[in-house]
Write a protein that holds these residues in place. Structure first.
Motif, PDB file in Angstrom:
ATOM      1  N   GLU A  80       5.483  11.463   0.275  1.00 54.99           N
ATOM      2  CA  GLU A  80       5.028  12.322  -0.811  1.00 54.99           C
ATOM      3  C   GLU A  80       6.294  12.935  -1.408  1.00 54.99           C
ATOM      4  OE1 GLU A  80       1.851  12.850  -2.119  1.00 54.99           O
ATOM      5  OE2 GLU A  80       1.368  11.151  -0.821  1.00 54.99           O
ATOM      6  N   LYS A 125       0.645   4.198  -2.899  1.00 50.72           N
ATOM      7  CA  LYS A 125       0.255   5.551  -2.505  1.00 50.72           C
ATOM      8  C   LYS A 125       1.254   6.605  -2.971  1.00 50.72           C
ATOM      9  CE  LYS A 125      -1.299   8.259   1.354  1.00 50.72           C
ATOM     10  NZ  LYS A 125      -0.616   8.978   2.363  1.00 50.72           N
ATOM     11  N   GLU A 126       2.552   6.283  -2.991  1.00 49.65           N
ATOM     12  CA  GLU A 126       3.550   7.293  -3.341  1.00 49.65           C
ATOM     13  C   GLU A 126       3.739   7.477  -4.853  1.00 49.65           C
ATOM     14  OE1 GLU A 126       7.354   6.346  -1.572  1.00 49.65           O
ATOM     15  OE2 GLU A 126       7.603   4.575  -2.818  1.00 49.65           O
ATOM     16  N   PRO A 174       0.788  -1.237   0.000  1.00 50.62           N
ATOM     17  CA  PRO A 174       0.000   0.000   0.000  1.00 50.62           C
ATOM     18  C   PRO A 174       0.824   1.295   0.000  1.00 50.62           C
ATOM     19  CG  PRO A 174      -1.020  -1.607   1.441  1.00 50.62           C
ATOM     20  CD  PRO A 174       0.320  -2.185   1.032  1.00 50.62           C
ATOM     21  N   PRO A 175       1.900   1.422   0.830  1.00 53.91           N
ATOM     22  CA  PRO A 175       2.673   2.673   0.768  1.00 53.91           C
ATOM     23  C   PRO A 175       3.353   2.874  -0.598  1.00 53.91           C
ATOM     24  CG  PRO A 175       3.228   1.438   2.755  1.00 53.91           C
ATOM     25  CD  PRO A 175       2.364   0.548   1.918  1.00 53.91           C
TER      26      PRO A 175
END
Length: 163
Positions: free
Chosen positions: A147, A63-64, A59-60
């Motif tokens: 981010e 997301k990035e 997931p990370p």
């Protein structure tokens, strides 16, 4: 005194070897891209590179990716590149994942199906990224998602681009 001199000499040799070895390890990375063409990290010599290791099930990592694309677009004309290496998945899994993303990724996606990079670079988890200078040496290692177009990251990239 004699032992201190030998110890200092060994430290210098070790530091020099480690520094050269770091660049050598990154330059020896070679994987196919999603089209099946082999890409070698030496292709990016002279550029600042964000080398990112990821997986579709992470997931990370997922997301990035949009922030990585924004970063790529922001510095596209400045000698900067992002290379994302998928760790251990089949090409059809990666292709299907890329088709489902809301953001089209224009940076290279390479496939490390056997997980060779985990051993060679000591990757402990995903996502893991390295900021490589123009000579291909790692100047920063990042564990975990972030981010990428936030100021903390862009300041690091801009500092390397200015060198």
């Amino acid at each position: 005194m004699f032992f201190r001199h030998i110890f200092a000499s060994l430290l210098i040799i070790f530091a020099t070897f480690s520094y050269a070895d770091d660049s050598m390890m990154f330059s020896e990375l070679e994987f196919p891209n999603t089209e099946g063409d082999t890409v070698n990290m030496t292709d990016y010599k002279g550029k600042v590179v964000l080398l990112n290791f990821w997986a579709t099930w992470c997931p990370p990592c997922v997301k990035e990716m949009p922030s990585m694309q924004r970063l790529k677009e922001r510095y596209a004309d400045d000698g900067f590149e992002i290379v994302a290496i998928n760790a251990g998945e089949e090409p059809d899994v990666v292709d299907a994942f890329l088709l489902q993303l809301d953001t089209e990724l224009t940076f290279p996606i390479l496939l490390d199906q056997k997980g060779v990079s985990f051993i060679a670079l000591g990757i402990k988890g995903l996502p893991m990224s390295f900021l490589l200078n123009k000579e291909g040496r790692s100047v920063m290692t990042f564990m975990g998602g972030r981010e990428w177009d936030e100021k903390a990251q862009t300041d690091l990239i801009e500092a390397e681009l200015a060198k």
